[in-house]
Design a protein around this motif. Structure first.
Motif, PDB file in Angstrom:
ATOM      1  N   ASP A  56    -106.006   6.712  21.155  1.00  0.00           N
ATOM      2  CA  ASP A  56    -104.666   7.181  20.800  1.00  0.00           C
ATOM      3  C   ASP A  56    -103.686   7.043  21.963  1.00  0.00           C
ATOM      4  OD1 ASP A  56    -105.412   9.238  22.525  1.00  0.00           O
ATOM      5  OD2 ASP A  56    -104.417  10.786  21.324  1.00  0.00           O
ATOM      6  N   PHE A  83    -107.312  17.264  20.758  1.00  0.00           N
ATOM      7  CA  PHE A  83    -106.209  16.689  19.988  1.00  0.00           C
ATOM      8  C   PHE A  83    -105.503  15.566  20.739  1.00  0.00           C
ATOM      9  CE2 PHE A  83    -105.222  20.838  21.824  1.00  0.00           C
ATOM     10  CZ  PHE A  83    -104.313  20.490  22.814  1.00  0.00           C
ATOM     11  N   GLY A  89    -101.368  12.891  21.389  1.00  0.00           N
ATOM     12  CA  GLY A  89    -100.628  12.708  20.147  1.00  0.00           C
ATOM     13  C   GLY A  89    -101.177  13.630  19.075  1.00  0.00           C
ATOM     14  N   ALA A  98    -101.739  15.871  15.876  1.00  0.00           N
ATOM     15  CA  ALA A  98    -101.287  15.808  14.493  1.00  0.00           C
ATOM     16  C   ALA A  98    -100.739  17.162  14.057  1.00  0.00           C
ATOM     17  CB  ALA A  98    -102.435  15.400  13.575  1.00  0.00           C
ATOM     18  N   ARG A 133     -95.069  12.976  20.137  1.00  0.00           N
ATOM     19  CA  ARG A 133     -96.126  12.036  19.790  1.00  0.00           C
ATOM     20  C   ARG A 133     -95.709  10.615  20.157  1.00  0.00           C
ATOM     21  NH1 ARG A 133     -97.901  12.557  13.836  1.00  0.00           N
ATOM     22  NH2 ARG A 133     -99.475  11.109  14.557  1.00  0.00           N
ATOM     23  N   THR A 173    -111.099  17.549  15.397  1.00  0.00           N
ATOM     24  CA  THR A 173    -110.443  16.349  15.893  1.00  0.00           C
ATOM     25  C   THR A 173    -110.087  15.444  14.727  1.00  0.00           C
ATOM     26  OG1 THR A 173    -111.674  16.427  17.961  1.00  0.00           O
ATOM     27  CG2 THR A 173    -110.665  14.342  17.388  1.00  0.00           C
ATOM     28  N   SER A 174    -108.793  15.128  14.582  1.00  0.00           N
ATOM     29  CA  SER A 174    -108.371  14.176  13.557  1.00  0.00           C
ATOM     30  C   SER A 174    -107.796  12.910  14.178  1.00  0.00           C
ATOM     31  CB  SER A 174    -107.323  14.815  12.634  1.00  0.00           C
ATOM     32  OG  SER A 174    -106.169  15.164  13.376  1.00  0.00           O
ATOM     33  N   ASN A 175    -107.283  12.995  15.399  1.00  0.00           N
ATOM     34  CA  ASN A 175    -106.747  11.804  16.059  1.00  0.00           C
ATOM     35  C   ASN A 175    -107.879  10.884  16.506  1.00  0.00           C
ATOM     36  OD1 ASN A 175    -104.132  12.648  15.723  1.00  0.00           O
ATOM     37  ND2 ASN A 175    -104.031  13.649  17.723  1.00  0.00           N
ATOM     38  N   ASP A 176    -107.511   9.667  16.816  1.00  0.00           N
ATOM     39  CA  ASP A 176    -108.502   8.687  17.249  1.00  0.00           C
ATOM     40  C   ASP A 176    -108.758   8.871  18.744  1.00  0.00           C
ATOM     41  OD1 ASP A 176    -110.238   6.646  17.543  1.00  0.00           O
ATOM     42  OD2 ASP A 176    -108.912   5.063  16.805  1.00  0.00           O
TER      43      ASP A 176
END
Length: 535
Positions: free
Chosen positions: A133, A175, A178, A180, A194, A223-226
């Motif tokens: 990210d 997170f 960036g 979410a 972001r 964790t949802s971000n890459d």
């Protein structure tokens, strides 16, 4: 490494501390980030408190502090998530600040407030960890981050080594830069934030000016971000780095969960910092041999047994520079004083001829601490110490020199190093190395160490937390049933591998905390090998 000309100057106030008998403070590139304070000691013999149940009354400790510990460090420009939800550069974080850490609540790891207990700086080789990210983190190779597969180091140590390290298959937890908005509450500036965060190299120049908060306390870590690893690049040369110790043992660095080095309070009576100083401010009693010889020659000295290695290991790496042990060994032997040595350090091999000579004058016993045969687990619980193979080789060298070598297989960690198969494997390896006797002992959770260990266990082996709580029941000692089981398992392993129990070693059995013969079930824990991350 020659140490002449390495003395710290008085203008360097960061290294000079008020110590009685201080002659000089020394730094050397051979021990990065460490200051040795050379003192003229007034005493060498230390009396063991009368209420102690140790089988000896006197000790000698040529040094205070321990180099076995490792230090985990980050760039001063790393952003730390504070307890009020704002970000602050690591360089500006101070002891007493409230930051965000994590802890387990049932089966979930949640964000909680954490207090900064210590802070220090050093210079070490650094690496840039880049995530998919755009998040970038500059850290030492010894630093650990939380991944979906547990804690992992940034880089393997020189010469390889068995420890879990980051790869491009790993994803960090947190997170990132960036974050979410659907995952955590954030104000209107989030989208602008972001966008800037996507340019990881310029983020540090703009983020401190953003007045925003991250309201995540109490929320579950997800964790949802890459946050997968994109690359890990050595930066070359030495970089100035900083680390902090927090009450939860972790903190949020550039949006990901970061491990820290744990403070210990063993230096506080010297007015030294409990976190940094035990590892980096080493007190060296340069005249310890001369003072000891004078004390042993007093008419009042009764030639009682003296134990070496009960507080800090006498064969740490610095012993190679100061060479204090030869004088100590000669003073004890010449005075007719029996003594024992407990160590993890292969440096003892240097003094084997001296020990052979001393054994012709007085009773001498040597013990090596080794309880973990799995190299990866050993580095988790005793980072920075010699690995199991090195210690087995040390045992062989001692026995080849004609000296008996007992082994303190302590502490045994429930569900990690116990079990009949593991205990048998340990005894088999010790028998092959020529050990004369093996003493086992279950983990002893002293107050202070108990809280630290349970935090470590929750991070490394969360599934075991409930089991430990059941068998320790809030106390320092494992349950009587567990200690009896361990005693039986170890006794069977000793029989299988030829560790007959001589009559003159019966005191070990009586004082073994696992033994049904033990009246208090407490002794051996105090002689357990020091564990830099755990104790």
């Amino acid at each position: 490494m020659r140490w002449q000309g390495q003395a710290v100057q008085e203008s360097d106030g960061a290294a000079l501390i008020p110590l009685k008998g201080l002659m000089r403070s020394v730094r050397t590139p051979e021990f990065e980030g460490v200051t040795f304070h050379e003192v003229a000691a007034k005493t060498a013999l230390n009396k063991v408190p009368g209420q102690s149940n140790m089988p000896f009354s006197w000790t000698v400790n040529p040094t205070r502090g321990c180099l076995h510990q490792c230090v985990y460090c980050l760039s001063p420009d790393t952003l730390i998530l504070m307890g009020d939800g704002r970000q602050r550069l690591l360089r500006d974080v101070t002891v007493g600040d409230r930051v965000v850490g994590t802890e387990f609540d049932g089966k979930y790891r949640r964000f909680v407030e954490s207090e900064v207990q210590a802070k220090w700086g050093t210079e070490k080789p650094a690496f840039r960890v880049t995530l998919r990210d755009g998040t970038e983190i500059v850290a030492s190779g010894d630093h650990r981050f939380l991944t979906e597969r547990g804690w992992k180091y940034v880089w393997k140590p020189d010469g390889g080594g068995q420890r879990p390290c980051l790869t491009e298959n790993n994803r960090l937890m947190g997170f990132g830069l960036g974050m979410a908005p659907e995952d955590y509450e954030a104000p209107r500036e989030t989208e602008q934030y972001r966008g800037r965060a996507a340019h990881g190299r310029t983020f540090h120049s703009v983020a401190p000016s953003i007045d925003r908060t991250l309201n995540i306390l109490g929320r579950a870590l997800k964790t949802s971000n890459d946050l997968r690893i994109a690359s890990i690049q050595p930066l070359g040369g030495m970089k100035k780095l900083i680390d902090i110790t927090t009450s939860t043992g972790d903190f949020i660095a550039n949006g990901v969960v970061s491990h820290n080095c744990f403070a210990r309070k063993t230096h506080e009576y010297l007015d030294l910092d409990s976190g940094r100083d035990f590892d980096t401010q080493i007190i060296v009693k340069t005249n310890v041999a001369e003072v000891l010889r004078a004390e042993l020659n007093r008419p009042s000295w009764k030639r009682e047994h003296v134990a070496l290695g009960t507080n800090t290991d006498p064969y740490q790496r610095a012993e190679g520079r100061y060479q204090l042990m030869p004088g100590i060994i000669r003073a004890l032997a010449d005075s007719g004083t029996p003594f024992s040595i407990l160590t993890k350090g292969p440096l003892l091999k240097r003094d084997l001829p001296l020990l052979q000579e001393a054994a012709r004058q007085v009773p001498v016993s040597v013990a090596v601490s080794l309880a973990v045969m799995d190299p990866e687990l050993q580095q988790k619980v005793e980072p920075g110490t010699p690995d199991p193979r090195a210690r087995l080789n040390l045992i062989r060298s001692i026995t080849d020199a004609g000296l008996e070598c007992s082994v303190l297989a302590m502490p045994i960690l429930p569900w990690l190093t116990d079990g009949d198969e593991r205990i048998d494997t340990l005894h088999a390896a010790l028998a092959e190395a020529g050990a004369s006797y093996v003493t086992t002992g279950a983990l002893h959770l002293r107050p202070g160490a108990r809280e630290w260990f349970m935090q470590w266990l929750a991070r490394e082996y969360p599934g075991l937390v409930g089991k430990y709580r059941r068998i320790y029941d809030g106390g320092s000692y494992a349950s009587k049933e567990y200690r009896q089981w361990l005693a039986a398992s170890a006794r069977a392993a000793r029989r299988r591998h030829g560790f007959d129990k001589p009559a003159d070693l019966m005191w070990r059995e009586r004082n073994d905390p696992n033994s049904p013969l033990s009246s208090q079930g407490t002794m051996a824990a105090a002689s357990a090998p020091a564990q830099p991350a755990l104790f």
